[in-house]
Design a protein around this motif. Structure first.
Motif, PDB file in Angstrom:
ATOM      1  N   LEU A   1       0.827  -1.204   0.000  1.00  0.00           N
ATOM      2  CA  LEU A   1       0.000   0.000   0.000  1.00  0.00           C
ATOM      3  C   LEU A   1       0.862   1.256   0.000  1.00  0.00           C
ATOM      4  N   ALA A   2       1.921   1.276   0.800  1.00  0.00           N
ATOM      5  CA  ALA A   2       2.817   2.426   0.811  1.00  0.00           C
ATOM      6  C   ALA A   2       3.484   2.624  -0.550  1.00  0.00           C
ATOM      7  N   TYR A   3       3.830   1.540  -1.201  1.00  0.00           N
ATOM      8  CA  TYR A   3       4.421   1.629  -2.541  1.00  0.00           C
ATOM      9  C   TYR A   3       3.419   2.189  -3.540  1.00  0.00           C
ATOM     10  N   ALA A   4       2.140   1.838  -3.361  1.00  0.00           N
ATOM     11  CA  ALA A   4       1.115   2.317  -4.292  1.00  0.00           C
ATOM     12  C   ALA A   4       0.860   3.813  -4.147  1.00  0.00           C
ATOM     13  N   VAL A   5       0.847   4.317  -2.898  1.00  0.00           N
ATOM     14  CA  VAL A   5       0.547   5.737  -2.689  1.00  0.00           C
ATOM     15  C   VAL A   5       1.752   6.627  -2.916  1.00  0.00           C
ATOM     16  N   SER A   6       2.948   6.051  -3.034  1.00  0.00           N
ATOM     17  CA  SER A   6       4.145   6.867  -3.230  1.00  0.00           C
ATOM     18  C   SER A   6       4.249   7.425  -4.641  1.00  0.00           C
ATOM     19  N   GLY A   7       3.426   6.943  -5.566  1.00  0.00           N
ATOM     20  CA  GLY A   7       3.454   7.484  -6.916  1.00  0.00           C
ATOM     21  C   GLY A   7       3.237   6.395  -7.937  1.00  0.00           C
ATOM     22  N   PRO A   8       2.975   6.754  -9.170  1.00  0.00           N
ATOM     23  CA  PRO A   8       2.806   5.738 -10.225  1.00  0.00           C
ATOM     24  C   PRO A   8       4.120   5.048 -10.541  1.00  0.00           C
ATOM     25  N   HIS A   9       4.046   3.749 -10.785  1.00  0.00           N
ATOM     26  CA  HIS A   9       5.229   2.938 -11.103  1.00  0.00           C
ATOM     27  C   HIS A   9       4.901   2.100 -12.330  1.00  0.00           C
ATOM     28  N   PRO A  10       5.083   2.656 -13.528  1.00  0.00           N
ATOM     29  CA  PRO A  10       4.697   1.910 -14.741  1.00  0.00           C
ATOM     30  C   PRO A  10       5.451   0.613 -14.924  1.00  0.00           C
ATOM     31  N   SER A  11       6.754   0.599 -14.565  1.00  0.00           N
ATOM     32  CA  SER A  11       7.547  -0.608 -14.793  1.00  0.00           C
ATOM     33  C   SER A  11       7.251  -1.709 -13.792  1.00  0.00           C
ATOM     34  N   ASP A  12       6.786  -1.339 -12.602  1.00  0.00           N
ATOM     35  CA  ASP A  12       6.500  -2.328 -11.546  1.00  0.00           C
ATOM     36  C   ASP A  12       5.206  -1.910 -10.851  1.00  0.00           C
ATOM     37  N   PRO A  13       4.041  -2.180 -11.426  1.00  0.00           N
ATOM     38  CA  PRO A  13       2.779  -1.711 -10.842  1.00  0.00           C
ATOM     39  C   PRO A  13       2.527  -2.313  -9.474  1.00  0.00           C
ATOM     40  N   ALA A  14       1.812  -1.526  -8.644  1.00  0.00           N
ATOM     41  CA  ALA A  14       1.525  -1.978  -7.283  1.00  0.00           C
ATOM     42  C   ALA A  14       0.603  -3.193  -7.272  1.00  0.00           C
ATOM     43  N   LEU A  15      -0.272  -3.289  -8.285  1.00  0.00           N
ATOM     44  CA  LEU A  15      -1.174  -4.440  -8.337  1.00  0.00           C
ATOM     45  C   LEU A  15      -0.393  -5.742  -8.487  1.00  0.00           C
ATOM     46  N   GLN A  16       0.708  -5.685  -9.215  1.00  0.00           N
ATOM     47  CA  GLN A  16       1.547  -6.879  -9.376  1.00  0.00           C
ATOM     48  C   GLN A  16       2.190  -7.260  -8.048  1.00  0.00           C
ATOM     49  N   ARG A  17       2.623  -6.265  -7.288  1.00  0.00           N
ATOM     50  CA  ARG A  17       3.192  -6.559  -5.975  1.00  0.00           C
ATOM     51  C   ARG A  17       2.128  -7.132  -5.034  1.00  0.00           C
ATOM     52  N   LEU A  18       0.918  -6.605  -5.141  1.00  0.00           N
ATOM     53  CA  LEU A  18      -0.168  -7.134  -4.315  1.00  0.00           C
ATOM     54  C   LEU A  18      -0.461  -8.588  -4.668  1.00  0.00           C
ATOM     55  N   ALA A  19      -0.365  -8.922  -5.961  1.00  0.00           N
ATOM     56  CA  ALA A  19      -0.606 -10.305  -6.374  1.00  0.00           C
ATOM     57  C   ALA A  19       0.452 -11.243  -5.787  1.00  0.00           C
ATOM     58  N   TRP A  20       1.689 -10.772  -5.679  1.00  0.00           N
ATOM     59  CA  TRP A  20       2.737 -11.613  -5.108  1.00  0.00           C
ATOM     60  C   TRP A  20       2.520 -11.857  -3.614  1.00  0.00           C
ATOM     61  N   CYS A  21       1.699 -11.003  -2.964  1.00  0.00           N
ATOM     62  CA  CYS A  21       1.393 -11.227  -1.543  1.00  0.00           C
ATOM     63  C   CYS A  21       0.388 -12.347  -1.335  1.00  0.00           C
ATOM     64  N   LEU A  22      -0.249 -12.819  -2.407  1.00  0.00           N
ATOM     65  CA  LEU A  22      -1.247 -13.868  -2.260  1.00  0.00           C
ATOM     66  C   LEU A  22      -0.621 -15.191  -1.826  1.00  0.00           C
ATOM     67  N   ALA A  23       0.608 -15.461  -2.257  1.00  0.00           N
ATOM     68  CA  ALA A  23       1.251 -16.721  -1.859  1.00  0.00           C
ATOM     69  C   ALA A  23       1.509 -16.772  -0.352  1.00  0.00           C
ATOM     70  N   PRO A  24       2.127 -15.734   0.265  1.00  0.00           N
ATOM     71  CA  PRO A  24       2.238 -15.768   1.735  1.00  0.00           C
ATOM     72  C   PRO A  24       0.897 -15.785   2.442  1.00  0.00           C
ATOM     73  N   LEU A  25      -0.098 -15.087   1.879  1.00  0.00           N
ATOM     74  CA  LEU A  25      -1.430 -15.098   2.483  1.00  0.00           C
ATOM     75  C   LEU A  25      -2.023 -16.498   2.479  1.00  0.00           C
ATOM     76  N   ALA A  26      -1.948 -17.187   1.345  1.00  0.00           N
ATOM     77  CA  ALA A  26      -2.493 -18.541   1.260  1.00  0.00           C
ATOM     78  C   ALA A  26      -1.754 -19.496   2.193  1.00  0.00           C
ATOM     79  N   ALA A  27      -0.426 -19.377   2.271  1.00  0.00           N
ATOM     80  CA  ALA A  27       0.345 -20.253   3.155  1.00  0.00           C
ATOM     81  C   ALA A  27      -0.008 -20.007   4.613  1.00  0.00           C
ATOM     82  N   THR A  28      -0.209 -18.740   4.983  1.00  0.00           N
ATOM     83  CA  THR A  28      -0.577 -18.418   6.363  1.00  0.00           C
ATOM     84  C   THR A  28      -1.956 -18.957   6.709  1.00  0.00           C
ATOM     85  N   VAL A  29      -2.914 -18.811   5.806  1.00  0.00           N
ATOM     86  CA  VAL A  29      -4.260 -19.329   6.048  1.00  0.00           C
ATOM     87  C   VAL A  29      -4.239 -20.849   6.168  1.00  0.00           C
ATOM     88  N   GLN A  30      -3.468 -21.512   5.322  1.00  0.00           N
ATOM     89  CA  GLN A  30      -3.355 -22.970   5.412  1.00  0.00           C
ATOM     90  C   GLN A  30      -2.781 -23.392   6.763  1.00  0.00           C
TER      91      GLN A  30
END
Length: 378
Positions: free
Chosen positions: A36-65
């Protein structure tokens, strides 16, 4: 309130497992807040914040499991005889397990928020005040709704998953089952679908790896392919363990092979899925280590934190599921000892099960890793 009282009176090992769940939840919450902090710090065309958020799904799924596995082995939330008379039947106990899981995850989310604010410089009076202010966009205000939503993600998803996993099941006559049905009655399904999903996941990784220039391929495609591979191995895991048990006790087995094979068949659903996920994580680590030298820049600290969370949670889930399987065999073990079976025989049987699983799953993990990494090499 009842969940808090049961937590206070639990065994130290149970409290340790809940503390580990809270720690994993804190790690995931911190990753989400950093995104979230990366997203509000400004636009990042080469590395969008949505892509970083998607990479957080793996730790989230492992934690829930891991949280679900801990809830399943919690003795305080298991249905017992006599509790239905005071209003604590199987349905209420599953709700209690979900509440306990939510409490542990909420504790971790709170710690993540405090640590995040401390590193941003919003809280003072402790070491490392504001040391990561520039990285965490200290000069930009964070939307309160987004912070609450991200921090509530792990408690809500974890509690929901625990409630679904521990919901009471019914026989055809409508009688509630306190625990899972007998496993040895029928082999677990999902093996063909798991193999198919694994093949599709590897194919997607190969396609996305060849479709772009430079090592690593499209990050979104690699994540999607690895996700399908992990789901496929998790689906195929119970079937693989069941087949191992059936093969082990074939061809005129002795006592040790018969006991080991029967135990693998009985525990196929308990340990099969965690084993499949561990195979997926280990294969991803092997592929990542093979490609690490080809990356133009090293992995960052947040990537290392996410990988550590995934590895730690998957291994902890497997160990917790093994504890659950051992608890389920307590009566069988006591009966065998009363019939004259030696403790050495039972220990050798457990060792044989571990060796068989390692001999089958280690080559499978290496093959999946090599197939996933081969198209990404240049």
């Amino acid at each position: 309130m009842l969940a808090l009282r049961l937590s206070r009176g639990s065994h130290p090992l149970v409290l340790l497992r809940r503390l580990l769940v809270a720690t994993a939840s804190a790690g995931v919450g911190f990753l989400l807040l950093c995104t979230l902090a990366y997203a509000v710090s400004g636009p990042h065309p080469s590395d969008p914040a949505l892509q970083r958020l998607a990479w957080c799904l793996a730790p989230l799924a492992a934690t829930v499991q891991f949280a679900v596995a801990v809830a399943r082995t919690d003795p305080a939330t298991r249905p017992r005889q006599g509790l239905s008379a005071v209003g604590l039947g199987p349905v209420r106990m599953s709700a209690l397990a979900a509440a306990s899981t939510a409490v542990s995850c909420a504790l971790g989310s709170t710690v993540a928020l405090l640590f995040f604010m401390h590193l941003r410089g919003d809280l003072s009076g402790m070491p490392f005040d504001g040391d990561a202010a520039e990285l965490l966009a200290a000069g930009e205000p964070l939307p309160l709704g987004a912070v609450v939503l991200l921090l509530a993600l792990v408690p809500v998803v974890g509690a929901g998953a625990a409630a679904v996993a521990l919901r009471p099941r019914r026989r055809r006559d409508g009688e509630l089952l306190d625990d899972e049905p007998e496993y040895a009655a029928a082999p677990p399904g999902g093996l063909p679908w798991g193999v198919a999903l694994t093949a599709v996941g590897v194919a997607i990784e190969a396609y996305t790896g060849r479709s772009t220039e430079g090592p690593g391929g499209t990050p979104g495609g690699v994540l999607a392919g690895w996700t399908l591979t992990a789901v496929g191995l998790a689906m195929a895991g119970p079937g693989i363990v069941h087949v191992c048990g059936r093969v082990l006790q074939s061809l005129r087995p002795g006592a040790m092979r018969l006991l080991a094979g029967r135990a693998l068949m009985d525990d196929a659903r308990r340990i099969g899925r965690p084993l499949g996920v561990v195979c997926a994580v280990v294969s991803a680590l092997i592929a990542a280590s093979a490609l690490a030298g080809e990356r133009p820049e090293p992995f960052g600290p947040l990537t290392a934190l996410g990988a550590t969370l995934v590895v730690a949670c998957t291994v902890a889930t497997l160990l917790t599921s093994a504890v659950e399987a051992r608890q389920a065999r307590t009566a069988t073990r006591a009966g065998l000892l009363e019939l004259g079976a030696s403790a050495a025989l039972l220990q050798a049987t457990a060792m044989l099960r571990a060796v068989v699983l390692l001999a089958v799953l280690a080559p499978l993990t290496w093959a999946v890793a090599e197939l996933a990494a081969l198209p990404l090499r240049r």
